[in-house]
Design a protein around this motif. Structure first.
Motif, PDB file in Angstrom:
ATOM      1  N   SER A  10       0.825  -1.195   0.000  1.00 33.47           N
ATOM      2  CA  SER A  10       0.000   0.000   0.000  1.00 33.47           C
ATOM      3  C   SER A  10       0.862   1.249   0.000  1.00 33.47           C
ATOM      4  O   SER A  10       2.047   1.216   0.371  1.00 33.47           O
ATOM      5  CB  SER A  10      -0.946   0.000   1.202  1.00 33.47           C
ATOM      6  OG  SER A  10      -0.207   0.083   2.402  1.00 33.47           O
ATOM      7  N   SER A  12       0.256   5.695   0.587  1.00 35.39           N
ATOM      8  CA  SER A  12      -0.649   6.791   0.891  1.00 35.39           C
ATOM      9  C   SER A  12       0.006   8.107   0.483  1.00 35.39           C
ATOM     10  O   SER A  12       1.168   8.350   0.833  1.00 35.39           O
ATOM     11  CB  SER A  12      -0.971   6.793   2.386  1.00 35.39           C
ATOM     12  OG  SER A  12      -1.982   7.723   2.675  1.00 35.39           O
ATOM     13  N   GLU A  15      -3.187  14.559  -1.846  1.00 33.13           N
ATOM     14  CA  GLU A  15      -3.696  15.082  -3.110  1.00 33.13           C
ATOM     15  C   GLU A  15      -2.759  16.167  -3.643  1.00 33.13           C
ATOM     16  O   GLU A  15      -2.288  17.025  -2.899  1.00 33.13           O
ATOM     17  CB  GLU A  15      -5.096  15.659  -2.906  1.00 33.13           C
ATOM     18  CG  GLU A  15      -5.728  16.241  -4.165  1.00 33.13           C
ATOM     19  CD  GLU A  15      -7.105  16.813  -3.916  1.00 33.13           C
ATOM     20  OE1 GLU A  15      -7.554  16.858  -2.747  1.00 33.13           O
ATOM     21  OE2 GLU A  15      -7.762  17.220  -4.901  1.00 33.13           O
ATOM     22  N   SER A  19       2.589  10.352  -6.923  1.00 33.55           N
ATOM     23  CA  SER A  19       2.512   8.955  -6.473  1.00 33.55           C
ATOM     24  C   SER A  19       3.499   8.165  -7.316  1.00 33.55           C
ATOM     25  O   SER A  19       3.511   8.290  -8.543  1.00 33.55           O
ATOM     26  CB  SER A  19       1.118   8.379  -6.681  1.00 33.55           C
ATOM     27  OG  SER A  19       0.168   9.022  -5.880  1.00 33.55           O
ATOM     28  N   TYR A  39     -10.724  -0.746  -9.409  1.00 34.50           N
ATOM     29  CA  TYR A  39     -11.614  -0.315  -8.331  1.00 34.50           C
ATOM     30  C   TYR A  39     -12.358  -1.548  -7.813  1.00 34.50           C
ATOM     31  O   TYR A  39     -12.525  -2.540  -8.532  1.00 34.50           O
ATOM     32  CB  TYR A  39     -12.636   0.704  -8.844  1.00 34.50           C
ATOM     33  CG  TYR A  39     -12.049   2.030  -9.270  1.00 34.50           C
ATOM     34  CD1 TYR A  39     -12.190   2.486 -10.574  1.00 34.50           C
ATOM     35  CD2 TYR A  39     -11.379   2.847  -8.373  1.00 34.50           C
ATOM     36  CE1 TYR A  39     -11.682   3.713 -10.977  1.00 34.50           C
ATOM     37  CE2 TYR A  39     -10.854   4.070  -8.764  1.00 34.50           C
ATOM     38  CZ  TYR A  39     -11.010   4.492 -10.064  1.00 34.50           C
ATOM     39  OH  TYR A  39     -10.499   5.704 -10.457  1.00 34.50           O
ATOM     40  N   SER A  80      -1.461  13.696  -8.109  1.00 33.38           N
ATOM     41  CA  SER A  80      -2.379  12.657  -7.644  1.00 33.38           C
ATOM     42  C   SER A  80      -3.725  13.271  -7.266  1.00 33.38           C
ATOM     43  O   SER A  80      -3.786  14.381  -6.715  1.00 33.38           O
ATOM     44  CB  SER A  80      -1.793  11.942  -6.424  1.00 33.38           C
ATOM     45  OG  SER A  80      -0.547  11.360  -6.749  1.00 33.38           O
ATOM     46  N   PRO A  82      -7.842  12.328  -5.651  1.00 27.92           N
ATOM     47  CA  PRO A  82      -8.567  11.338  -4.840  1.00 27.92           C
ATOM     48  C   PRO A  82      -9.161  10.201  -5.672  1.00 27.92           C
ATOM     49  O   PRO A  82      -9.196   9.055  -5.227  1.00 27.92           O
ATOM     50  CB  PRO A  82      -9.659  12.173  -4.165  1.00 27.92           C
ATOM     51  CG  PRO A  82      -9.070  13.539  -4.064  1.00 27.92           C
ATOM     52  CD  PRO A  82      -8.240  13.709  -5.317  1.00 27.92           C
ATOM     53  N   SER A  85      -7.369   6.785  -6.179  1.00 23.48           N
ATOM     54  CA  SER A  85      -7.332   5.754  -5.132  1.00 23.48           C
ATOM     55  C   SER A  85      -7.908   4.454  -5.674  1.00 23.48           C
ATOM     56  O   SER A  85      -9.065   4.393  -6.085  1.00 23.48           O
ATOM     57  CB  SER A  85      -8.135   6.210  -3.907  1.00 23.48           C
ATOM     58  OG  SER A  85      -7.567   7.374  -3.342  1.00 23.48           O
ATOM     59  N   ARG A 108      -3.812   5.123  -1.842  1.00 25.92           N
ATOM     60  CA  ARG A 108      -4.806   6.002  -1.220  1.00 25.92           C
ATOM     61  C   ARG A 108      -4.331   7.441  -1.379  1.00 25.92           C
ATOM     62  O   ARG A 108      -3.231   7.784  -0.924  1.00 25.92           O
ATOM     63  CB  ARG A 108      -4.973   5.665   0.270  1.00 25.92           C
ATOM     64  CG  ARG A 108      -5.550   4.298   0.532  1.00 25.92           C
ATOM     65  CD  ARG A 108      -5.851   4.099   2.020  1.00 25.92           C
ATOM     66  NE  ARG A 108      -6.253   2.721   2.292  1.00 25.92           N
ATOM     67  CZ  ARG A 108      -5.407   1.746   2.618  1.00 25.92           C
ATOM     68  NH1 ARG A 108      -4.118   2.001   2.732  1.00 25.92           N
ATOM     69  NH2 ARG A 108      -5.857   0.530   2.856  1.00 25.92           N
ATOM     70  N   VAL A 109      -5.163   8.238  -2.025  1.00 21.79           N
ATOM     71  CA  VAL A 109      -4.843   9.651  -2.189  1.00 21.79           C
ATOM     72  C   VAL A 109      -5.732  10.440  -1.248  1.00 21.79           C
ATOM     73  O   VAL A 109      -6.959  10.437  -1.374  1.00 21.79           O
ATOM     74  CB  VAL A 109      -5.045  10.115  -3.641  1.00 21.79           C
ATOM     75  CG1 VAL A 109      -4.711  11.590  -3.773  1.00 21.79           C
ATOM     76  CG2 VAL A 109      -4.198   9.271  -4.591  1.00 21.79           C
ATOM     77  N   LYS A 110      -5.109  11.121  -0.308  1.00 15.70           N
ATOM     78  CA  LYS A 110      -5.853  11.844   0.729  1.00 15.70           C
ATOM     79  C   LYS A 110      -6.078  13.281   0.298  1.00 15.70           C
ATOM     80  O   LYS A 110      -5.174  13.939  -0.196  1.00 15.70           O
ATOM     81  CB  LYS A 110      -5.075  11.812   2.039  1.00 15.70           C
ATOM     82  CG  LYS A 110      -4.836  10.411   2.574  1.00 15.70           C
ATOM     83  CD  LYS A 110      -3.960  10.445   3.807  1.00 15.70           C
ATOM     84  CE  LYS A 110      -2.523  10.787   3.439  1.00 15.70           C
ATOM     85  NZ  LYS A 110      -1.603  10.672   4.597  1.00 15.70           N
TER      86      LYS A 110
END
Lengths: 111, 113
Positions: A10, A12, A15, A19, A39, A80, A82, A85, A108-110
């Motif tokens: 993984s 993280s 935004e 990435s 997805y 990147s 959201p 993700s 995971r894009v925060k």
């Protein structure tokens, strides 16, 4: 025998930042490499590919780099978002043979 | 352009039964591939058909079999189902040329109880 390895389960990222997803392979006969995004509850979607005669291929925010001597490829996503993700799979094939997939990396894009 | 379609979406079977999964490729695609994605694992190659012929087979027992029809659609059959056959089965199609990417369907979720 895992011929294609994605060692990071993984990743993280914030935004707007870059990435970087990594992939290593062991079969020196691989000559075509691809990245897929998946997805939940959907099949993998083709993102970008590169043949072994090139070391870089760009498509919008996605760039794939291939280092044949290190048997390593990477996918850069800049910036990147959201919606990026998802699970990312790298895959490789030899002489038009079957695609061999890595185990995937969850991005995971925060925001 | 319609994508790769798979049916059924979900399938529940009992151990020992047979399962049949179906796949329609993108129009114009002659190659069909089947992959298994068990929980927590990557995509494992099962079978590859091109122009009606089996081109390659993954490291799965003979009870996994399939075929490709003249219209390039394909069927995957799993006999004598075992609990560990529970997985997402993905079908993909391609143009059958060298270095043409695979395009996947959304899969059939097979549950063996």
């Amino acid at each position: 025998d895992q011929q294609v390895k994605q060692n990071s389960p993984s990743l993280s990222v914030q935004e707007g930042r870059i990435s970087i997803l990594n992939c290593d392979y062991t079969n020196s006969m691989f000559d075509y490499f691809l990245w897929y995004k998946k997805y939940p509850a959907e099949g993998p979607t083709f993102l970008i590919s590169i043949s072994s005669i090139k070391d870089k291929n760009e498509d919008g925010r996605f760039t794939v780099f291939l280092n044949k001597s290190a048997k390593h490829l990477s996918l850069h996503i800049v910036p990147s978002q959201p919606g990026d993700s998802a699970v990312y799979f790298c895959a490789a094939s030899e002489e038009g043979n079957k695609l061999v997939f890595g185990a995937g990396t969850i991005l995971r894009v925060k925001s | 352009e319609a994508g790769v379609t798979q049916s059924p979406t979900h399938l529940i079977k009992t151990r020992g039964q047979q399962a049949t999964l179906r796949c329609s490729p993108i129009s114009g695609h002659t190659s069909v591939y089947w992959y298994q994605q068990a929980l927590g694992l990557g995509l494992q190659f099962l079978l590859w058909y091109d122009e009606g012929e089996e081109r390659n087979r993954g490291n799965f027992p003979p009870r996994f079999s399939g075929r490709q029809f003249p219209n390039y659609s394909s069927e995957l059959n799993v006999n004598a189902l075992e609990l560990e056959d529970s997985a997402l089965y993905l079908c993909a199609s391609s143009l059958g040329r060298l270095r043409s990417p695979l395009h996947f369907g959304n899969g059939t979720r097979l549950t063996v109880t």
